[in-house]
Design a protein around this motif. Structure first.
Motif, PDB file in Angstrom:
ATOM      1  N   LEU A 201     -51.740  70.224  17.805  1.00 42.21           N
ATOM      2  CA  LEU A 201     -50.960  70.056  16.701  1.00 42.21           C
ATOM      3  C   LEU A 201     -49.830  71.270  16.601  1.00 42.21           C
ATOM      4  O   LEU A 201     -48.850  71.212  16.348  1.00 42.21           O
ATOM      5  N   GLU A 202     -50.187  72.104  17.198  1.00 41.37           N
ATOM      6  CA  GLU A 202     -49.305  73.465  17.285  1.00 41.37           C
ATOM      7  C   GLU A 202     -48.247  73.383  18.100  1.00 41.37           C
ATOM      8  O   GLU A 202     -47.177  73.696  17.929  1.00 41.37           O
ATOM      9  N   GLY A 203     -48.939  72.830  19.326  1.00 44.54           N
ATOM     10  CA  GLY A 203     -47.981  72.520  20.427  1.00 44.54           C
ATOM     11  C   GLY A 203     -47.073  71.400  20.088  1.00 44.54           C
ATOM     12  O   GLY A 203     -45.629  71.481  20.591  1.00 44.54           O
ATOM     13  N   CYS A 204     -47.340  70.334  19.525  1.00 43.69           N
ATOM     14  CA  CYS A 204     -46.444  69.144  19.176  1.00 43.69           C
ATOM     15  C   CYS A 204     -45.500  69.422  18.196  1.00 43.69           C
ATOM     16  O   CYS A 204     -44.435  69.031  18.155  1.00 43.69           O
ATOM     17  N   ASP A 205     -46.095  70.282  17.167  1.00 40.31           N
ATOM     18  CA  ASP A 205     -45.174  70.458  16.115  1.00 40.31           C
ATOM     19  C   ASP A 205     -44.818  69.427  15.257  1.00 40.31           C
ATOM     20  O   ASP A 205     -43.457  69.459  14.915  1.00 40.31           O
ATOM     21  N   ARG A 206     -45.496  68.568  15.115  1.00 36.44           N
ATOM     22  CA  ARG A 206     -45.325  67.218  14.276  1.00 36.44           C
ATOM     23  C   ARG A 206     -46.555  66.401  14.156  1.00 36.44           C
ATOM     24  O   ARG A 206     -47.750  66.593  14.745  1.00 36.44           O
TER      25      ARG A 206
END
Length: 756
Positions: A318-323
């Motif tokens: 989730l942190e990597g995708c930021d969405r």
């Protein structure tokens, strides 16, 4: 003068840091002795002077580790050992029949997430970081006591630093069975839809993140099974996922990085946020907000199911995708959750873009729990990860081990032996051979863990349910069998959660279940206790034209309801869109089926009445999933002024919905009609409560998952009423109700029926 005590403890005391907790208490007070796990829980001997012993015993039961729970603590005197020095943690003693409680899997704790975020920590960006306060339990256990060789981590040899933490009683990773780090633990692999490895470790995570940001459909192996994931704002990706799941409209859950990311998506109370952000991290239903995600996420319904990362892997994604991401179980509708990469590739691979796999085995699949706040109380819609297995203790021991198998839908297992009562996690609907195999597999787990051999079975009255057929086959082989009426079991589940035996004033509103008179019930007013029930009243029945087909086509239900009080000519004159779409020939044929009663059973079902209303209001043509009509009616009613209407209620306790028709067939907007119907149902509940003022009021059945209804019921009733908060009100609670009935049956205490 030194004294010595033997302390025997049962409850959730294995795999939750209980032994190091005991060690710390003893060490701080300079007490000697030892502690170990055994098949029953935790046993310890402790020795010292009176003030230190008293302080130790008080802290033992009043300052527990976060995930621990003591059900029973027995303290007896022992002869003091004059030469004993120090306090030791002994090796586990796997002797005797097991009765230790299995802890549910738990979401990552703040300390572990801090380690994952800390570049100076050896667990930095490690997706499988955990400690004694978090991580997998149920999904990795093979046998009791809960020690590393008895888990899915047995083949991962610890590196020196993990081994040192594992053996240090003052380290929070002491005997955390899944403990590992990048040097010695499970690792990620990114695979293509053909199964070919594309990347490992950090590169695998980065590849999955990039693909999700680019609109891909990715299967991700989590704690209890695979999720199908995609960008929650990408309607095309969501449509692909729906096609893969064969789920046309059923709402999909959304995984958010944190509360800040989630807040624009929903309108939620502080209680809802606290529930969603609790360590169990359940999917929590909240009212949709103004921020727009893909319109095909939860079409037409007023709620969105949100949840938050419960493993470091999810957090890193989730942190990597930021969405926000869609995260739904990786299985086709009606099939078991998939837990192995090869199975995902075999079943779904040609429709996937990527698969993010890892090599820690999932021994027991476990779905995500689903909850909501309704009428000011938590409601469990699906009892699973974070909450199950749930093992509330029994006050009195049983002689005969008991197994309850539930109904046909939302099946879970419930069992009791000795002082142990256990509710297994959600399995699903037993409509396929694969799901029936999952049922057998979960039962085998309890058989292996506890040497559980049921002597007494409980099942639903309906002989056609797969669970009932299974139970009957066991009875044919010599086991005792109890059949429990469906709606009685609904009420008994609430009674079991509150530890009462009755009598109660019970209202059970649901879809359909076989009634005691052989007809279909679903709108029942019962006086009930643990031995039986009396039908005080019910909804006036109407025909389900076409039987099971009517449940999928609400226009058939609407026609069956209207024909109870109107002629076919009068119904055609109403020019209702749902009836008009039938066409003249089909309308005439359905009316003929109604007259003949051919494949058109009567049902006193409030759930089916909601379906008929949805057709009357023209909010749905065919149903895609159970409960869709109720959600659509609830959505239409939100914010609308209720149109005045009321159920007719006679002296025999029969409540007739025909009295609602003048208002419902009038010119008012659909929202006012929907709101009026729900208000009339809440008024009916209050009137039924008034007729039995001396008894506790119990509400059960899936209809009471309607949040507007529960809020209005709570506002109308002058005294508290009983509903379930941890056991589902829907059919997921049926096994618990059957178990409560069987526990209080004379056979459960019959000496001839014993636990092998």
């Amino acid at each position: 003068m030194n004294r010595r005590k033997l302390v025997e403890i049962t409850g959730i005391v294995q795999g939750v840091g209980f032994r190091p907790f005991v060690y710390g208490l003893a060490h701080a007070r300079s007490l000697s002795g030892w502690v170990c796990n055994d098949a029953h829980g935790v046993t310890l001997e402790v020795q010292g002077d009176d003030p230190a012993l008293d302080g130790f015993l008080h802290a033992l039961t009043h300052a527990l580790p976060p995930l621990a729970r003591i059900d029973r603590c027995t303290v007896t005197d022992r002869p003091a050992l004059p030469d004993e020095r120090g306090f030791a943690i002994r090796q586990s003693q796997p002797t005797g029949d097991a009765c230790a409680c299995i802890s549910p899997d738990q979401g990552a704790c703040p300390a572990c997430l801090a380690d994952v975020a800390n570049p100076l920590d050896r667990h930095y960006r490690y997706p499988f970081t955990n400690c004694t306060h978090c991580g997998p339990r149920y999904t990795i256990i093979r046998r009791l006591p809960y020690d590393r060789p008895a888990t899915a981590m047995a083949d991962f040899a610890m590196c020196p630093r993990c081994a040192a933490a594992y053996r240090d009683p003052l380290d929070r990773r002491y005997h955390a069975q899944p403990v590992s780090c990048p040097e010695c633990g499970p690792q990620l692999t990114l695979r293509g839809p053909d199964g070919r490895p594309l990347a490992e470790r950090e590169a695998a995570l980065a590849g999955a993140v990039a693909a999700l940001r680019d609109g891909a459909l990715v299967a991700v192996k989590g704690m209890g099974g695979f999720h199908l994931m995609c960008d929650a704002a990408d309607a095309a990706a969501v449509a692909r996922l729906r096609a893969l799941k064969r789920r046309a409209r059923k709402p999909l859950a959304v995984l958010c990085r944190d509360r800040c990311q989630a807040e624009p998506l929903v309108q939620a109370s502080e209680a809802e946020w606290q529930l969603a952000l609790s360590q169990a991290r359940p999917i929590t239903l909240m009212r949709k907000g103004k921020a727009v995600l893909a319109p095909n996420l939860a079409p037409g319904v007023p709620y969105l199911g949100l949840f938050f990362p419960y493993t470091p892997l999810h957090q890193l994604l989730l942190e990597g995708c930021d969405r926000p991401l869609v995260a739904t179980s990786a299985n086709r509708s009606g099939a078991p959750i998939l837990t192995e990469g090869e199975a995902v590739l075999r079943e779904l691979g040609h429709d996937l873009d990527l698969l993010l796999d890892h090599n820690r085995p999932i021994l027991h699949p476990c779905d995500d729990s689903l909850v909501q706040i309704a009428g000011g109380r938590r409601q469990m819609l699906r009892l699973a990860r974070g909450y199950a297995p749930w093992s509330p203790p029994l006050s009195q021991p049983l002689v005969a081990p008991v197994l309850a198998v539930g109904a046909q839908q939302k099946v879970n297992l419930a069992l009791a032996f000795g002082r142990t009562r256990l509710y297994g996690p959600y399995l699903g609907d037993l409509g396929s051979l694969a799901m029936q195999q999952e049922f057998e597999t979960q039962l085998a787990l309890y058989r292996d863990l506890y040497r559980f051999r049921p002597a007494l079975l409980a099942c639903d009255d309906h002989p056609g349910y797969d669970t009932s057929r299974w139970a009957q086959a066991q009875a044919d082989a010599g086991l005792s069998l109890l059949r429990v009426q469906h709606h009685h079991a609904h009420l008994l589940a609430v009674m079991a959660e509150h530890g009462i035996t009755g009598p109660v004033n019970g209202i059970a509103f649901d879809g359909t279940g076989l009634g005691a008179d052989g007809t279909l019930w679903g709108g029942e007013w019962l006086r009930a206790d643990v031995h039986g029930c009396t039908r005080l009243g019910h909804l006036k029945p109407f025909r389900l034209i076409g039987g099971e087909q009517a449940i999928r086509e609400p226009a058939r239900l609407l026609l069956g309801w209207l024909l109870e009080s109107m002629s076919p000519v009068a119904i055609r004159a109403l020019r209702l869109p749902a009836i008009e779409r039938l066409g003249e020939a089909r309308f005439a044929n359905l009316c003929q089926l109604w007259r003949l009663g051919r494949n058109a059973p009567y049902a006193s079902s409030v759930g089916r009445l909601f379906d008929a209303l949805a057709a009357l209001l023209d909010v749905v043509e065919t149903l895609d999933y159970e409960g869709e009509a109720g959600l659509l009616v609830e959505g239409a009613a939100m914010g609308a002024e209720p149109l005045p209407m009321a159920f007719a209620l006679d002296e025999q306790g029969v409540f007739d919905a025909a009295s609602l028709l003048p208002a419902l067939l009038g010119p008012a907007p659909a929202g006012q009609k929907a709101a009026g119907f729900i208000a009339a149902l809440a008024d009916l509940v209050a009137r039924l409560a008034e007729r039995e003022p001396g008894l506790p009021l119990v509400l059960a059945g899936g209809v009471f998952q309607n949040r507007l209804l529960m809020e209005q019921v709570a506002a109308r009733l002058p005294t508290p009423f009983l509903v379930s908060e941890t056991l589902p009100l829907n059919d997921g609670g049926i096994a618990a109700g059957q178990l409560w009935y069987a526990i209080h049956h004379p056979d459960a205490a019959r000496p001839g029926l014993t636990h092998e």
